[in-house]
Design an enzyme around this catalytic site. Structure first.
Site, mmCIF file in Angstrom:
data_model
loop_
_atom_site.group_PDB
_atom_site.id
_atom_site.type_symbol
_atom_site.label_atom_id
_atom_site.label_comp_id
_atom_site.label_asym_id
_atom_site.label_seq_id
_atom_site.Cartn_x
_atom_site.Cartn_y
_atom_site.Cartn_z
ATOM 1 N N THR A 11 0.657 -1.032 -0.087
ATOM 2 C CA THR A 11 0.055 0.064 -0.016
ATOM 3 C C THR A 11 0.736 1.383 -0.121
ATOM 4 O O THR A 11 0.327 2.293 -0.098
ATOM 5 C CB THR A 11 -0.962 0.070 1.106
ATOM 6 O OG1 THR A 11 -0.159 -0.126 2.548
ATOM 7 C CG2 THR A 11 -1.972 -1.136 1.210
ATOM 8 N N VAL A 14 6.094 2.957 -3.328
ATOM 9 C CA VAL A 14 6.971 1.938 -4.003
ATOM 10 C C VAL A 14 5.916 0.792 -4.275
ATOM 11 O O VAL A 14 6.006 0.163 -5.372
ATOM 12 C CB VAL A 14 8.208 1.655 -3.347
ATOM 13 C CG1 VAL A 14 8.931 0.681 -4.375
ATOM 14 C CG2 VAL A 14 9.000 2.852 -3.550
ATOM 15 N N SER A 39 -2.963 -1.048 7.363
ATOM 16 C CA SER A 39 -3.282 -1.164 5.997
ATOM 17 C C SER A 39 -4.323 -2.462 5.809
ATOM 18 O O SER A 39 -4.888 -2.794 4.676
ATOM 19 C CB SER A 39 -2.308 -0.932 4.955
ATOM 20 O OG SER A 39 -1.907 0.552 5.233
ATOM 21 N N ARG A 100 22.006 -3.868 1.767
ATOM 22 C CA ARG A 100 22.813 -3.500 0.275
ATOM 23 C C ARG A 100 24.369 -3.858 0.471
ATOM 24 O O ARG A 100 24.797 -4.046 -0.281
ATOM 25 C CB ARG A 100 22.452 -1.913 0.233
ATOM 26 C CG ARG A 100 21.157 -1.787 -0.482
ATOM 27 C CD ARG A 100 20.681 -0.208 -0.576
ATOM 28 N NE ARG A 100 19.531 -0.169 -0.967
ATOM 29 C CZ ARG A 100 18.856 1.054 -0.803
ATOM 30 N NH1 ARG A 100 19.378 2.085 -0.147
ATOM 31 N NH2 ARG A 100 17.701 1.307 -1.061
ATOM 32 N N CYS A 130 17.638 4.778 -4.498
ATOM 33 C CA CYS A 130 17.186 5.319 -6.084
ATOM 34 C C CYS A 130 18.255 6.327 -6.702
ATOM 35 O O CYS A 130 18.338 6.198 -7.862
ATOM 36 C CB CYS A 130 15.969 6.163 -5.574
ATOM 37 S SG CYS A 130 16.067 7.274 -4.255
ATOM 38 N N SER A 160 9.218 12.580 -3.213
ATOM 39 C CA SER A 160 8.826 11.359 -3.132
ATOM 40 C C SER A 160 9.470 10.479 -2.544
ATOM 41 O O SER A 160 9.413 9.200 -2.427
ATOM 42 C CB SER A 160 8.225 10.919 -4.534
ATOM 43 O OG SER A 160 8.892 10.977 -5.601
ATOM 44 N N LYS A 208 25.614 6.245 0.947
ATOM 45 C CA LYS A 208 24.928 5.256 0.446
ATOM 46 C C LYS A 208 25.542 5.322 -0.771
ATOM 47 O O LYS A 208 25.696 4.249 -1.743
ATOM 48 C CB LYS A 208 23.399 5.283 0.495
ATOM 49 C CG LYS A 208 22.897 4.830 1.818
ATOM 50 C CD LYS A 208 21.248 5.212 1.608
ATOM 51 C CE LYS A 208 20.537 4.862 3.023
ATOM 52 N NZ LYS A 208 19.106 5.320 2.959
ATOM 53 N N ARG A 230 17.600 17.874 -0.838
ATOM 54 C CA ARG A 230 16.085 17.645 -1.246
ATOM 55 C C ARG A 230 15.302 18.786 -1.916
ATOM 56 O O ARG A 230 15.734 20.016 -1.314
ATOM 57 C CB ARG A 230 15.451 17.309 -0.010
ATOM 58 C CG ARG A 230 13.945 16.685 -0.113
ATOM 59 C CD ARG A 230 13.700 15.449 -0.713
ATOM 60 N NE ARG A 230 14.231 14.557 0.226
ATOM 61 C CZ ARG A 230 14.337 13.177 -0.233
ATOM 62 N NH1 ARG A 230 14.104 12.800 -1.330
ATOM 63 N NH2 ARG A 230 14.754 12.129 0.731
ATOM 64 N N HIS A 237 14.541 12.431 -9.627
ATOM 65 C CA HIS A 237 15.614 12.944 -8.897
ATOM 66 C C HIS A 237 16.404 13.254 -10.368
ATOM 67 O O HIS A 237 16.659 12.692 -11.316
ATOM 68 C CB HIS A 237 16.473 11.659 -8.479
ATOM 69 C CG HIS A 237 15.815 11.342 -6.957
ATOM 70 N ND1 HIS A 237 14.864 11.853 -6.364
ATOM 71 C CD2 HIS A 237 16.321 10.279 -6.313
ATOM 72 C CE1 HIS A 237 14.406 11.502 -5.342
ATOM 73 N NE2 HIS A 237 15.491 10.340 -5.168
ATOM 74 N N ASN A 310 12.405 8.511 -9.674
ATOM 75 C CA ASN A 310 12.816 7.866 -8.757
ATOM 76 C C ASN A 310 12.161 6.809 -7.997
ATOM 77 O O ASN A 310 12.465 5.795 -7.598
ATOM 78 C CB ASN A 310 13.277 8.860 -7.388
ATOM 79 C CG ASN A 310 11.939 9.693 -7.204
ATOM 80 O OD1 ASN A 310 11.562 10.398 -7.866
ATOM 81 N ND2 ASN A 310 11.475 9.494 -5.976
#
Length: 332
Positions: A11, A14, A39, A100, A130, A160, A208, A230, A237, A310
């Site tokens: 929900t 992404v 949800s 990651r 992203c 976003s 990252k 941002r 992006h 993104n």
């Protein structure tokens, strides 16, 4: 018999894009959608029929026979539940930062390092950040051609990328409301602060990008730095990327390399005001590259501008492409 696929975080922003991309790609399967207790019980229409969202719990995967599980529910959820899904036989594709940098977990952008999928010892594949995903698609082609010596990233990242709450901060801020997600108003502003600050002065987002670029390109000693900002944009992006190469090159060679790279679209005609912009990239799949020019301040230097959606290529699409690559391997 149809394969079974679980969507965790269905929900969220992404998660909903997972559903859109899976529909667009026509991946026929038996799906089960999961989310938090908040949800659970809600209904999402997917492949033309209603799906009731189940609450994620410790018994969600055992004995269910899932082939794949797409996760986008945050690092804490992935840390707890991704191993359970993998133990139950699913290959997990995780969109959080949790796995990651685990050396036993492949970090994959299919146009860049699909060979990393040849070994998945934990049953988990990590989807990169992203901002990293869109950068490494053109950078891989350039590295292969000219050998990258150093990368300087400056990013301009859409709200976003901070989820629904980030999106809402911009919506509300345009009406004069105070921010709830960001530390400062984002409407009419730029905030050079994405994720938490680390002891070295970088933010976690910047670190990252540095660490993930090295891992994906298999260049552990590559010199990389980043500043992530941002900006008051809803989707898409943008990145200014400065690269130094080991070998000399011409702009004609750069264009030829990028034109041949899967997933890259060159959008570069400054005389006619043509260059990549997030407003045009939103809702599309490619990584757009433009403003390609020499950096004469260093030897073998190049500047370019890179834009992508993104939530699509930077998250959901890349995860689905990973799954498609794995399915292709099943059918060999």
């Amino acid at each position: 018999m149809k394969r079974k696929i679980a969507i965790i975080g269905a929900t969220g922003m992404v998660g909903r894009m997972f559903l859109t991309v899976l529909e667009e790609h026509g991946i026929d399967a038996d799906y089960e959608l999961f989310a938090s207790s908040r949800s659970a019980g809600s209904t999402l229409t997917f492949f033309g029929k209603p799906y009731v969202v189940s609450e994620l719990n410790e018994s969600s995967f055992a004995g269910k026979g899932f082939s794949y599980a797409l996760f986008s529910a945050g690092g804490a959820i992935s840390e707890k539940y991704a191993p359970l899904a993998a133990e139950a036989g699913a290959t997990v594709i995780d969109n959080s930062s949790q796995w990651r940098m685990d050396p036993t977990v492949p970090l994959v952008v299919p146009e860049v390092n699909p060979e990393a999928l040849s070994s998945i010892p934990k049953g988990i594949v990590a989807n990169p950040n992203c901002s990293t995903i869109q950068a490494v698609v053109p950078l891989k082609a350039l590295d292969d051609a000219f050998g990258i010596k150093r990368i300087v990233y400056s990013t301009y990242q859409a709200v976003s990328g901070a989820g629904q709450k980030g999106y809402q901060d911009l919506e509300d801020g345009l009406c004069g409301a105070l921010p709830k997600k960001f530390p400062h108003p984002i409407a009419g502003n730029c905030i050079p602060h994405i994720d938490v600050f680390l002891p070295n002065g970088y933010t976690k987002e910047e670190q990252k990008m540095i660490d993930e670029t090295r891992k994906i390109l298999s260049r552990p000693d590559l010199r990389v730095t980043a500043t992530c900002v941002r900006v008051p944009v809803y989707h898409g992006h943008s990145e200014s990327i400065n690269v130094e190469f080991e070998r000399p090159f011409t702009l004609e060679e750069v264009y030829r390399v990028l034109e041949q790279k899967e997933g890259v679209v060159i959008c570069d005609d400054p005389k006619n005001n043509v260059y990549p912009m997030p407003i045009n990239a939103a809702g599309t799949d490619p990584v757009y590259v433009g403003r390609i020019r020499m950096d004469d301040s260093v030897e073998n230097g190049l500047n370019f501008w890179c834009v992508a959606d993104n939530i699509r290529k930077g998250a959901a699409l890349n995860a689905v492409q990973i799954m498609e690559q794995l399915i292709k391997g099943e059918n060999k």
